[in-house]
Design an enzyme around this catalytic site. Sequence first.
Site: not given
Ligand code: 0GY
Length: 289
Positions: A126, A153, A244, A249
Amino acid sequence: MQIDPPTWHPEPRIPDYRAPAGAVDAHCHVFGPGDRFPYAPQRKYTPSDAPKEKLFALRRHLGLSRNVIVQASCHGRDNAALLDALRSDPENCRGIAVVDPEIEDAALTEMDAAGVRGVRLNFVRRLVDPDPLDISARLAARVAELGWHVVVYFEAADLEELSPFLRALPCDVVIDHMGRPDVAQGVESTEFAAFCDLMEDPRMWVKVGCPERLTKAGAPYDDVTPFARHLVTNFEDRVLWGTDWPHPNMKSHLPDDGLLVDRIPLIAPTEALCQKLLVTNPERLYFAR
Ligand code: 0GY
């Protein structure tokens, strides 16, 4: 693209828990400001600006000392905002970049000088269209030569497919957000057992934060605490913690970063474990040089 409203709490409380000297927030981001550091054309969301000044003010407010700033998907592979933040506080900041696999050696060396200590491989569809695994493995081999590690991730559903790839990487591997377990299944689940099995590999590290994303029950995140505590007590030398912030989101609620800090002694139930989680471990991985 529509700009998301701020995803961070406007007035986080001052935590009751006093973090030890040198405590590291090992997972946080900077966003923009967009007029200086434009968001990536291929981004899947457009955040409100969350610039370095706000991050550093939050660090002071929470009684923390240092940050590891992780490149987020909304900035794609342009690490300019990250590098700017690192260069403005080189003693207290390190970074994790997202790079083009064909990046030149000189650009990696320049990032190393600015405080980058690893690259992030994001497999959450996503957020990004992930690179093929063989290309990511080649990049990992290149950055391993710099003494860097890889931050990954992924969602729990992808663990089985990714495990052989992760085990074969030639460097330390830091897993974001506990591998995103389904907390409704409980710590005794086969899903979480598979994650803990991966953690038996001595090169795997895990970030035990992010209860606000994983919870089904909501704040204060009692349903997530057993997962983090299990990891801290079983893998005490390879756990990291982070806020975080600015919580990209997050839609269900605005997490109070002061509350997140106050959860630390519940997931690391002795002073010695808190010291490892917040200071010794991140120091070894990020601040040794
Ligand atoms: C986080 C988690 C999110 C987003 C990102 O790179 C990102 O956009 O990591 C998420 O939406 O789960 O670690 O910030």
